[in-house]
Write a protein that holds these residues in place. Structure first.
Motif: not given
Length: 224
Positions: A1-25
């Motif tokens: 199920m899609s998350e519903t926008p609503g708190d005013g913050r910009l919504r970001v998805v992080v795509v990287d094949d290294h888990a450490l990079v995703r965690s760091g970002v």
């Protein structure tokens, strides 16, 4: 199920094949940019396309080189999400002109390297979300050079395509999109052996050495 926008913050998805990079970002943006919200992560092309469709982010932070898809890496993610309004900001260790120009031509709004500071990255996300184009300083020149010579590029591409027969062009586009030889044969109603012959001719005429190079060649020229 899609998350519903609503708190005013910009919504970001992080795509990287290294888990450490995703965690760091994630941790850096959460620490330095409370107005940004990480709503999803992905490690390969297929999961990235799925997550972007599910979470409907404002901005996708996208590594250029990813496993999966049809061989185009981050370009495959962008093309797989053309029906959405998400904006793409490439975040990569690569600073090669080929990678920069390829992903921008595919539709990304900006390209920054992983040497960027957390504060600069957060600002880049905000600017891309607002419609601006954002580049690390040295990389902007690649884009200006590439698009400033667009007419010359088109003429060069036409010359290169003129080397190929109509059938070779059909095979080239399907192979560049990631079709297998068997799938190309089925699509064009020819034998697998004939496909192999055409692919060999295409690579020879375009002076390329592999299917991966062919995919990047075609993507940069917007032929797929």
């Amino acid at each position: 199920m899609s998350e519903t926008p609503g708190d005013g913050r910009l919504r970001v998805v992080v795509v990287d094949d290294h888990a450490l990079v995703r965690s760091g970002v994630r941790s850096e943006l959460e620490a330095h940019a409370p107005d940004l919200r990480i709503v999803g992560e992905a490690a390969d092309v297929e999961s990235a396309v799925a997550v972007v469709h599910e979470t409907l982010p404002d901005v996708v932070l996208l590594d250029v080189h990813l496993p999966g898809g049809r061989g185009g890496g981050g370009i495959d993610v962008i093309t797989g999400c053309r029906d959405l309004s998400a904006r793409f900001l490439a975040l990569s260790v690569s600073d090669s002109s080929e990678d920069v120009v390829g992903v921008i031509r595919a539709g990304a709004r900006g390209y920054v390297t992983k040497a960027i500071t957390p504060t600069e990255l957060a600002d880049a996300v905000r600017r891309v979300a607002g419609g601006d184009a954002v580049f690390s300083p040295r990389l902007a020149g690649f884009v200006l050079d590439a698009f400033g010579t667009a007419a010359k590029d088109i003429a060069t591409t036409d010359d290169e395509l003129d080397r190929l027969s109509a059938r070779e062009q059909e095979v080239m586009r399907l192979i560049a999109r990631g079709y297998s030889y068997k799938e190309v044969a089925s699509e064009l109603f020819i034998s697998v052996k004939t496909v192999e012959t055409h692919v060999s001719a295409v690579l020879r005429k375009l002076q390329l050495s592999s299917r991966h190079e062919l995919t990047r060649w075609a993507a940069v020229r917007r032929l797929i």
